[in-house]
Design an enzyme around this catalytic site. Structure first.
Site, PDB file in Angstrom:
ATOM      1  N   HIS A   1       0.844  -1.208   0.000  1.00  0.00           N
ATOM      2  CA  HIS A   1       0.000   0.000   0.000  1.00  0.00           C
ATOM      3  C   HIS A   1       0.878   1.257   0.000  1.00  0.00           C
ATOM      4  O   HIS A   1       0.656   2.187  -0.770  1.00  0.00           O
ATOM      5  CB  HIS A   1      -0.877   0.070   1.263  1.00  0.00           C
ATOM      6  CG  HIS A   1      -1.935  -0.990   1.376  1.00  0.00           C
ATOM      7  ND1 HIS A   1      -2.173  -1.681   2.536  1.00  0.00           N
ATOM      8  CD2 HIS A   1      -2.839  -1.452   0.472  1.00  0.00           C
ATOM      9  CE1 HIS A   1      -3.173  -2.526   2.359  1.00  0.00           C
ATOM     10  NE2 HIS A   1      -3.596  -2.409   1.116  1.00  0.00           N
TER      11      HIS A   1
ATOM     12  N   LYS B   1     -17.948  -5.916   8.064  1.00  0.00           N
ATOM     13  CA  LYS B   1     -16.709  -6.639   8.378  1.00  0.00           C
ATOM     14  C   LYS B   1     -16.302  -6.395   9.816  1.00  0.00           C
ATOM     15  O   LYS B   1     -16.600  -5.344  10.386  1.00  0.00           O
ATOM     16  CB  LYS B   1     -15.572  -6.143   7.474  1.00  0.00           C
ATOM     17  CG  LYS B   1     -15.485  -6.856   6.133  1.00  0.00           C
ATOM     18  CD  LYS B   1     -14.172  -6.471   5.456  1.00  0.00           C
ATOM     19  CE  LYS B   1     -14.096  -6.993   4.024  1.00  0.00           C
ATOM     20  NZ  LYS B   1     -12.911  -6.450   3.322  1.00  0.00           N
TER      21      LYS B   1
ATOM     22  N   ARG C   1      -1.896  -6.295  -7.995  1.00  0.00           N
ATOM     23  CA  ARG C   1      -0.777  -7.173  -7.645  1.00  0.00           C
ATOM     24  C   ARG C   1      -0.621  -8.290  -8.667  1.00  0.00           C
ATOM     25  O   ARG C   1       0.423  -8.468  -9.263  1.00  0.00           O
ATOM     26  CB  ARG C   1      -0.999  -7.797  -6.252  1.00  0.00           C
ATOM     27  CG  ARG C   1      -0.807  -6.822  -5.128  1.00  0.00           C
ATOM     28  CD  ARG C   1      -1.290  -7.381  -3.837  1.00  0.00           C
ATOM     29  NE  ARG C   1      -2.712  -7.687  -3.935  1.00  0.00           N
ATOM     30  CZ  ARG C   1      -3.505  -7.916  -2.898  1.00  0.00           C
ATOM     31  NH1 ARG C   1      -3.015  -7.926  -1.694  1.00  0.00           N
ATOM     32  NH2 ARG C   1      -4.788  -8.158  -3.069  1.00  0.00           N
TER      33      ARG C   1
ATOM     34  N   SER D   1      -3.070  -7.515   3.381  1.00  0.00           N
ATOM     35  CA  SER D   1      -3.370  -7.321   4.809  1.00  0.00           C
ATOM     36  C   SER D   1      -3.768  -8.645   5.454  1.00  0.00           C
ATOM     37  O   SER D   1      -3.413  -8.918   6.606  1.00  0.00           O
ATOM     38  CB  SER D   1      -4.498  -6.299   4.975  1.00  0.00           C
ATOM     39  OG  SER D   1      -4.107  -5.053   4.476  1.00  0.00           O
TER      40      SER D   1
HETATM   41  O1  PNS Z   1      -8.996  -2.966   0.513  1.00  0.00           O
HETATM   42  P1  PNS Z   1     -10.302  -3.448  -0.063  1.00  0.00           P
HETATM   43  O2  PNS Z   1     -11.169  -4.054   1.017  1.00  0.00           O
HETATM   44  O3  PNS Z   1     -10.115  -4.358  -1.245  1.00  0.00           O
HETATM   45  O4  PNS Z   1     -11.053  -2.112  -0.608  1.00  0.00           O
HETATM   46  C1  PNS Z   1     -12.332  -2.213  -1.192  1.00  0.00           C
HETATM   47  C2  PNS Z   1     -12.940  -0.826  -1.408  1.00  0.00           C
HETATM   48  C3  PNS Z   1     -12.912  -0.006  -0.141  1.00  0.00           C
HETATM   49  C4  PNS Z   1     -12.137  -0.111  -2.466  1.00  0.00           C
HETATM   50  C5  PNS Z   1     -14.386  -1.042  -1.924  1.00  0.00           C
HETATM   51  O5  PNS Z   1     -15.026  -1.970  -1.118  1.00  0.00           O
HETATM   52  C6  PNS Z   1     -15.206   0.245  -1.934  1.00  0.00           C
HETATM   53  O6  PNS Z   1     -14.951   1.149  -2.706  1.00  0.00           O
HETATM   54  N1  PNS Z   1     -16.209   0.301  -1.032  1.00  0.00           N
HETATM   55  C7  PNS Z   1     -17.067   1.460  -0.860  1.00  0.00           C
HETATM   56  C8  PNS Z   1     -18.509   1.145  -1.257  1.00  0.00           C
HETATM   57  C9  PNS Z   1     -18.713   1.351  -2.749  1.00  0.00           C
HETATM   58  O7  PNS Z   1     -18.525   2.434  -3.274  1.00  0.00           O
HETATM   59  N2  PNS Z   1     -19.091   0.262  -3.428  1.00  0.00           N
HETATM   60  C10 PNS Z   1     -19.328   0.316  -4.866  1.00  0.00           C
HETATM   61  C11 PNS Z   1     -18.044   0.256  -5.669  1.00  0.00           C
HETATM   62  S1  PNS Z   1     -17.140  -1.228  -5.379  1.00  0.00           S
END
Ligand code: PNS
Length: 159
Positions: A17, A41, A90, A128
């Protein structure tokens, strides 16, 4: 001014990150790290703790800030006056999910662009979840996460 948001769970922030953050900070005028407070979560660190760890390890980068968000990412971008979503890729395994999210975000707001950065090869195996797995069994976290946050992670597993 081009503002980008780098969103994620960051539970906890890893060296992968941090590498993306440092590189994105060279490309955009400002990078806002968006820490998702996901009610579905149960994270190891609270969203405020995750933000504090990120603030600590990015304090030397002038054009980076961090904030917690809940709800839709596109709404967070609007709030931060950002127009770009930065994501790290990745492996090909990341691609399908990231592609779907990029298309969904594009459908939700066509003004925003998702820009992908390839993870530095040295960090491609770090996640993570893997960090937590290693920490749980008292493995060595050196090289996986910024050194300064290793005690914070270890403390979470002390019974
Ligand atoms: O580190 P992660 O858990 O892979 O990140 C995921 C994240 C935060 C990028 C994604 O879950 C997100 O954007 N969540 C916010 C809700 C949202 O906008 N959802 C619609 C688009 S995915």
């Amino acid at each position: 001014m081009k503002v980008a948001v780098y969103p994620g769970s960051f539970d906890p922030i890893t060296n992968g990150h941090l590498d993306i953050i440092r590189r994105a900070a060279k490309v955009y005028d400002k990078v806002v790290i968006g820490v998702l407070d996901n009610i579905n979560k149960t994270p190891l660190f609270t969203s405020e703790e995750r933000k504090e760890l990120i603030d600590r390890v990015t304090s030397d980068i002038d054009n980076v800030e961090c904030d917690v968000f809940s709800g839709l990412l596109v709404d967070f971008l609007k709030q931060k006056k950002a127009t770009v979503i930065v994501k790290g890729l990745r492996t090909v395994a990341d691609f399908e999910y990231e592609f779907q999210m990029a298309l969904l975000n594009k459908a939700l707001n066509p003004e925003f662009e998702t820009m992908f950065m390839m993870t530095n090869s040295g960090f491609s195996y770090i996640s993570s979840s893997m960090v937590k797995e290693v920490a749980k069994y008292n493995g060595c976290l050196e090289g996986l996460v910024p050194e300064g946050i290793i005690p914070d992670i270890k403390n979470k597993y002390i019974k």
